[in-house]
Design a protein around this motif. Structure first.
Motif, short mmCIF file in Angstrom:
data_model
loop_
_atom_site.label_atom_id
_atom_site.label_comp_id
_atom_site.label_asym_id
_atom_site.label_seq_id
_atom_site.Cartn_x
_atom_site.Cartn_y
_atom_site.Cartn_z
N GLU A 273 33.37 43.03 32.32
CA GLU A 273 34.52 42.21 31.92
C GLU A 273 34.06 40.90 31.29
OE1 GLU A 273 36.90 41.89 35.48
OE2 GLU A 273 37.19 44.07 35.52
N ALA A 277 34.96 40.17 27.38
CA ALA A 277 36.12 39.27 27.47
C ALA A 277 36.66 38.94 26.08
CB ALA A 277 35.71 37.99 28.19
N GLN A 282 38.59 33.65 29.79
CA GLN A 282 38.35 34.86 30.61
C GLN A 282 36.84 35.04 30.87
OE1 GLN A 282 39.57 38.49 28.67
NE2 GLN A 282 39.12 39.76 30.45
N LYS A 285 35.58 32.54 33.49
CA LYS A 285 35.96 32.92 34.87
C LYS A 285 35.00 33.98 35.43
CE LYS A 285 40.92 31.96 34.87
NZ LYS A 285 42.23 32.56 34.59
N GLN A 286 34.71 34.98 34.60
CA GLN A 286 33.81 36.06 35.05
C GLN A 286 32.38 35.53 35.23
OE1 GLN A 286 36.61 37.77 35.83
NE2 GLN A 286 35.15 39.44 35.82
#
Length: 534
Positions: A273, A277, A282, A285-286
């Motif tokens: 992810e 992304a 995003q 965050k990962q």
């Protein structure tokens, strides 16, 4: 201290010649990368995938939970997004699914075509299930093929005896990328295959492929693409590293462990992810999740390494092949711990995590010892195994560990003693007067450094210590000011990370070191990094 009497005294000219001799020819250009159609079954596989797309069939990619497998899956996702065409992806969970395309994974898949990336070469049972269910199976892998191959529609693997691709030491992500190059032609697409190199170079470095021939070209170009990529994950990695240029070692020591930590401790989908992304928000965050997992991984690894070392040191004699096992060890860190044992004891090492009567683990080798062949010769004790010359994975019943340990050590007696010698790559002795920015530029011209092109190590013999300062918030690093002898003026700085050094009585040090660039407050200087004290 080892005998270093035969080491040459180097200057910039002799060092240039020595490093140049590592390469047979000039670096290849991207346009000189061999035609992917030379990969056995690759054209057949590309046609099948193209037909599936035209016929609107369901396609599923099954990856692997290490950096290579995650990167290969991410490249597939990005390519199919650009077609655009829907693609399902599954990366097995190390703990609940085990490795590769397995019957367990197939229970969760409803599809017409499965493409494996970085796995599948041993998936005989999975291939049978696919046949029964009418699922077409295309295997792309780079691991050593077993004698009996799965009954798949196509198997693309440079190590197949039928394969005539001119360079076989490529990773799983490269095999997938080359196949997609053929798919692009089949579908007459205008996708830029260079746009995937930022992810591809991470896979090549992390999977410890030799940085020669096309690998060298792809890593060099990939690092340039990474610096300029608009891919959200690449922007986050670039911001995190915060340096220019980014080197292969930055990827190996800073990025790869974070991507790997997801599959080691939790689930590789977190890393997938991150790489796929759609926004920097995003991706960030990962990446924060990966950072957190990496911290946990380091703590677990440090504790397990300590226990494994104590276990080996308690033995009356250290065997040629170290095999240690324990119930409380986290199976996600056993591969790293095996590497630590190899460094410490200079022996091939196998570290096993025991759970519910089964021992699952990783092997790491050194010198010219082919650990995969050693394991294969003793596979009658095992439930499952796979890998290559320097690294392998294995599964066996707990009650068979002792017999396996005895058997593999018996086989190892037939190996030439010299094969066990680590490839100590101390190139020679540099005069401290020669260590300057010009030397740094010379070394940088031979980047990227890595497997088969290691960063040069040099010997310092009886250098005079002027001063030792401890650094870092916890004072766990040392900075040593050195000069050639009492009577010389020029000094250099030697940095020892995670090492607290004290002034020896004779105020002298003998060690090997590498040379790196230190940038602070826009000022560039040369610093030596301690590798090993003698």
């Amino acid at each position: 201290m080892r005998n270093f009497d035969n080491l040459p005294i180097l200057n910039k000219s002799t060092l240039f010649e020595l490093l140049s001799s590592r390469f047979d020819a000039e670096d290849k250009k991207l346009s000189q990368i061999p035609d992917p159609a030379l990969l056995y079954d690759a054209s057949k596989a590309a046609k099948k995938i193209a037909d599936a797309i035209r016929d609107k069939k369901r396609i599923t990619v099954v990856g692997d939970y290490d950096v290579d497998g995650i990167s290969a899956t991410a490249i597939m996702v990005d390519f199919f997004r650009q077609i655009p065409y829907p693609l399902d992806t599954i990366i097995p969970n190390r703990f609940s699914d085990g490795y590769g395309v397995s019957p367990n994974i197939l229970n969760r898949v409803d599809t017409d075509l499965i493409i494996t990336v970085d796995n599948g070469i041993s998936a005989i049972e999975a291939a049978e299930i696919c046949k029964q269910r009418g699922i077409e199976l295309i295997i792309t892998d780079h691991h050593t093929p077993p004698e009996i191959l799965p009954d798949a529609y196509a198997i693309v693997n440079p190590k197949l005896s039928e394969c005539c691709y001119p360079f076989e030491e490529i990773c799983g992500a490269q095999v997938a990328w080359l196949l997609l190059g053929l798919l692009k032609k089949e579908l007459n697409l205008s996708i830029d295959m260079r746009s995937f190199l930022d992810i591809l170079c991470i896979a090549i470095i992390a999977d410890i492929m030799p940085l020669k021939d096309i690998n060298r070209t792809l890593v060099k170009e990939g690092l340039k693409v990474l610096m300029n990529s608009k891919r959200p994950s690449s922007i986050i990695m670039k911001d995190f590293l915060n340096k220019n240029p980014i080197t292969s070692e930055d990827i190996a020591f800073q990025i790869a462990p974070r991507i790997n930590s997801a599959g080691r401790l939790e689930d590789a989908s977190i890393a997938l992810e991150f790489l796929t992304a759609n926004s920097t928000n995003q991706a960030y965050k990962q990446f924060e999740r990966l950072n957190s997992l990496n911290e946990q991984r380091r703590e677990s690894e440090a504790q397990t390494t300590k226990e494994a070392i104590e276990m080996v040191e308690s033995l009356p004699d250290i065997p040629q092949i170290i095999v240690v096992a324990h119930e409380d060890w986290h199976e996600g860190v056993v591969g790293i711990v095996a590497s630590r044992l190899v460094e410490r004891f200079e022996r091939p090492s196998i570290v096993l995590s025991i759970k519910d009567g089964m021992a699952k683990g990783s092997a790491r080798s050194l010198g010219d010892v082919n650990i995969f062949e050693l394991i294969k010769e003793n596979s009658s004790h095992l439930s499952k195994f796979g890998g290559h010359k320097m690294a392998a994975g294995l599964l066996l019943e707990e009650i068979k560990i002792d017999n396996f340990r005895d058997a593999i050590n018996k086989t190892a007696q037939n190996i030439e003693p010299n094969d066990f010698l680590p490839k100590e790559s101390v190139l020679g002795i540099l005069d401290i007067e020669d260590i300057d920015l010009e030397l740094l530029a010379l070394l940088e011209s031979f980047e990227p450094f890595g497997e088969a092109n290691s960063r040069p190590k040099f010997l310092l013999k009886d250098a005079q210590i002027v001063d030792i300062k401890l650094m870092g918030s916890d004072k766990s690093h040392s900075k040593v000011t050195l000069k050639k002898s009492q009577n010389t003026i020029k000094t250099v700085e030697l940095v020892a990370f995670r090492t607290v050094l004290e002034m020896p009585k004779d105020k002298k040090i003998s060690c090997n070191y590498t040379i790196s660039k230190n940038e602070f407050n826009s000022k560039v200087s040369v610093q030596l990094l301690l590798n090993k004290i003698y």
